[in-house]
Design a protein around this motif. Structure first.
Motif, mmCIF file in Angstrom:
data_model
loop_
_atom_site.group_PDB
_atom_site.id
_atom_site.type_symbol
_atom_site.label_atom_id
_atom_site.label_comp_id
_atom_site.label_asym_id
_atom_site.label_seq_id
_atom_site.Cartn_x
_atom_site.Cartn_y
_atom_site.Cartn_z
ATOM 1 N N CYS A 23 -4.887 -2.213 -7.350
ATOM 2 C CA CYS A 23 -3.863 -2.401 -6.576
ATOM 3 C C CYS A 23 -3.714 -1.016 -5.783
ATOM 4 C CB CYS A 23 -2.621 -2.888 -7.327
ATOM 5 S SG CYS A 23 -1.205 -2.933 -6.322
ATOM 6 N N THR A 24 -3.865 -1.016 -4.472
ATOM 7 C CA THR A 24 -3.871 0.372 -3.880
ATOM 8 C C THR A 24 -2.793 0.416 -2.587
ATOM 9 O OG1 THR A 24 -6.067 -0.109 -2.437
ATOM 10 C CG2 THR A 24 -6.010 1.196 -4.525
ATOM 11 N N SER A 25 -2.272 -0.672 -2.265
ATOM 12 C CA SER A 25 -1.398 -0.944 -1.138
ATOM 13 C C SER A 25 -0.093 -1.870 -1.692
ATOM 14 C CB SER A 25 -2.171 -1.254 -0.014
ATOM 15 O OG SER A 25 -2.421 -2.573 -0.192
ATOM 16 N N LEU A 26 0.628 -1.800 -0.499
ATOM 17 C CA LEU A 26 1.987 -2.383 -0.746
ATOM 18 C C LEU A 26 1.447 -3.949 -0.530
ATOM 19 C CD1 LEU A 26 4.714 -2.744 -1.285
ATOM 20 C CD2 LEU A 26 5.228 -2.313 1.336
ATOM 21 N N ARG A 27 0.434 -4.292 0.145
ATOM 22 C CA ARG A 27 0.270 -5.878 0.379
ATOM 23 C C ARG A 27 -0.469 -6.219 -0.751
ATOM 24 N NH1 ARG A 27 -3.776 -7.856 5.477
ATOM 25 N NH2 ARG A 27 -3.817 -9.989 4.942
ATOM 26 N N SER A 28 -1.411 -5.676 -1.431
ATOM 27 C CA SER A 28 -2.150 -5.955 -2.465
ATOM 28 C C SER A 28 -1.019 -6.217 -3.584
ATOM 29 C CB SER A 28 -3.258 -5.015 -2.884
ATOM 30 O OG SER A 28 -2.713 -3.815 -3.101
ATOM 31 N N VAL A 59 1.307 3.039 -6.230
ATOM 32 C CA VAL A 59 0.971 2.587 -4.956
ATOM 33 C C VAL A 59 1.909 3.424 -3.880
ATOM 34 C CG1 VAL A 59 0.955 0.650 -3.553
ATOM 35 C CG2 VAL A 59 0.435 0.458 -5.953
ATOM 36 N N PRO A 60 1.190 4.219 -2.890
ATOM 37 C CA PRO A 60 1.923 4.835 -2.016
ATOM 38 C C PRO A 60 3.116 4.091 -1.172
ATOM 39 C CG PRO A 60 -0.218 5.344 -1.922
ATOM 40 C CD PRO A 60 -0.204 4.206 -2.937
ATOM 41 N N GLY A 61 4.182 4.563 -0.800
ATOM 42 C CA GLY A 61 5.169 3.722 -0.189
ATOM 43 C C GLY A 61 5.574 2.459 -0.679
ATOM 44 N N ALA A 62 5.731 2.220 -1.921
ATOM 45 C CA ALA A 62 5.918 0.941 -2.441
ATOM 46 C C ALA A 62 7.192 1.060 -3.515
ATOM 47 C CB ALA A 62 4.958 0.461 -3.478
#
Length: 535
Positions: A23-28, A59-62
């Motif tokens: 899990c590396t992004s807000l979407r995932s 996760v950056p930005g989450a």
């Protein structure tokens, strides 16, 4: 399946399962969250902890999403509280960490533990909340966690940076000397408060110097402009990271040694160190100050290599500013219109850049567009707009904007705004009105104001007002040969040779020497045709 955690609740010891490592992004993250809800895993405390850790820390930005989910958990355990406080403390908005800590202390089912307090103290330090930090310190002593090494080191860090240096020193002397973290924290506190002498004594006494200690001292010297000392430490450092390089590059930029900053970047690349956003921002500032478009374009290319896709607001602003200052207005506009997010600095850079380079109509047009978007201007915005009005000869509009500064936007005019208005009136030939304006100024006019008026008198051939402006100018500063030459030229323009001779005699009587003329050549290439600075 999501692997269940052991009973260790330390946020620092969090082990992520293979699912969460992917899990590396807000979407995932949202996709996994949806899966948890559908399959019922959200009721599993272990799965909840894994999710909060990923959202708040990994996760950056989450973080915002993590806080929303956290708010829906009926009774979060201490580990979950610590995780969101940690994520908030490390974010750009540590105020959330403070709010969460206060909420945890005032009625939460879980109580703060030895992991909670360091995160809360770090947030207080970032926000310079000295009084709240003292309250946290008192709570730590009451509960008995002040003997814990990590808590004590964080207390030293807090007091050294925004509390009492004396308290930090007492904590350090009492039981902290065995820890390199304590040495670094205290050294950093003295350095950041400008007491580099004491900081250097501590640094030299350290039994073991970690990378943080080296960076603290190098940064301290660089911020003070003592670049020779900073460079000596840099060369002596057994290891370096991006922070070390950033300190040197930023130090050279602050010292107006922009070429050395670019040379340092070349060194950085040669040893294989990857720049970060701080590096690139400093380098763009160097390019902007040098005004060298070729180097600026090379720097832009380097940014595209290191930053995939949208460079973000800060780098976008720096690129707009750099291209504007280098005179490449179209490139500045291309960056401006391609940016996904803009802030006030973005608008200021493009409005000011257009104004300074004679694109007055476009500058004013963008300002009006900014207002339509309900973005309130600041004093920098109005400087650019007034310059644009002056260059375009828009006297009526300039007067109106100057009036609206205070009445609508609550901006108190400073000397730059007054200077713009004097220039606006002077360029338009409204010399008597310009003099009246200066007499009514709320702050004392400086040499630039009077020189602007003298220049306007010369351009419009008004000897009498020119003499008044000259007398005022010389009373403010009397050792600038250019001021005398300007008045002499005004007399010569009117063929008043007697007046011109008197000005020349006044220069001789006051020992003022006219500077020798010279031309400035930009040596962009060396003899072999290779650009002098290739980044």
């Amino acid at each position: 399946m999501i692997r269940k955690r052991t009973n260790d609740r330390s946020a620092n010891r969090q082990q992520r399962s293979p699912l969460w490592r992917s899990c590396t992004s807000l979407r995932s993250l949202k996709q996994i969250h949806a899966t948890l809800i559908v399959k019922g895993f959200i009721s599993d405390p272990s799965a909840v902890r894994e999710f909060i850790f990923a959202a708040a820390v990994a996760v950056p930005g989450a973080l915002g999403y993590a806080l929303k989910v956290f708010g829906q958990i009926p009774q979060p355990d201490t580990f979950t509280w610590n995780t969101v406080i940690r994520g908030a403390a490390q974010s750009l908005n540590p105020q959330n960490a403070v709010s969460l800590y206060v909420k945890m202390e005032n009625g939460a089912s879980s109580r703060p533990d030895r992991f909670t307090f360091p995160f809360a103290l770090k947030a207080c330090t970032k926000l310079r909340l000295a009084q709240l930090g003292l309250c946290v310190h008192g709570r730590i002593v009451k509960i008995g966690f002040d003997s814990n090494t990590n808590v004590r080191n964080t207390l030293i860090y807090f007091h050294a940076n925004c509390g009492e240096l004396g308290v930090a020193r007492e904590l350090f002397e009492a039981s902290g000397k065995a820890e390199v973290v304590a040495w670094s924290a205290l050294t950093a506190g003295y350095a950041r408060r400008g007491e580099l002498g004491i900081a250097r004594e501590l640094f030299d006494e350290m039994p073991v110097k970690d990378l943080v200690s080296w960076n603290v001292m190098i940064t301290g010297y660089a911020k003070r402009g003592e670049m020779e000392k900073a460079r000596r430490l840099f060369d002596q450092a057994p290891q370096r990271d991006v922070v070390t390089w950033n300190a040197m590059i930023a130090g050279y930029v602050l010292s107006n040694c922009n070429n050395k900053a670019l040379d340092m970047f070349k060194e950085m690349r040669l040893v294989g160190e990857t720049p970060d956003e701080v590096t690139l921002l400093s380098l763009l500032s160097a390019c902007a100050e040098l005004g060298d478009l070729e180097i600026g374009m090379q720097m832009h290319h380097s940014i595209q290599e290191f930053v995939q896709g949208d460079p973000g607001t800060l780098l976008g602003n720096a690129l707009v500013d750099m291209y504007a200052k280098c005179g490449s207005i179209e490139r500045a506009l291309n960056i401006f219109f391609s940016m996904k997010q803009r802030d006030l600095s973005t608008w200021n850079s493009v409005i000011g850049g257009l104004a300074f380079h004679g694109h007055a109509e476009r500058s004013i047009s963008l300002f009006e567009e900014m207002l339509k978007l309900s973005i309130s201007p600041d004093e920098i915005t109005l400087v650019g707009v007034l310059i644009a009005c002056s260059h375009a000869g828009k006297v009526k509009e300039g007067k109106q904007y100057f009036k609206l500064m205070r009445e609508k936007y609550g901006i108190k005019p400073n000397i730059r705004h007054y200077g713009c208005m004097v220039d606006l009136l002077g360029r338009a030939g409204l010399l008597e009105e310009a003099f009246e304006f200066v007499e009514k100024m709320e702050i004392a006019p400086n040499a630039i104001i009077w020189r602007t008026l003298l220049g306007a008198c010369r351009n419009h051939g008004d000897v009498e007002l020119g003499k008044i402006a000259s007398e005022k100018l010389i009373s403010v500063r009397h050792d600038e040969s250019g001021d005398y030459v300007l008045l002499s030229n005004l007399y010569a323009l009117k063929e008043d040779w007697s007046g011109a001779e008197k000005v020349r005699k006044s220069m001789d009587d006051n020992g003022i020497m006219k500077g020798i003329g010279f031309s400035l050549i930009d040596e962009a290439d060396d003899d072999d045709g290779v650009p002098a600075h290739s980044v």
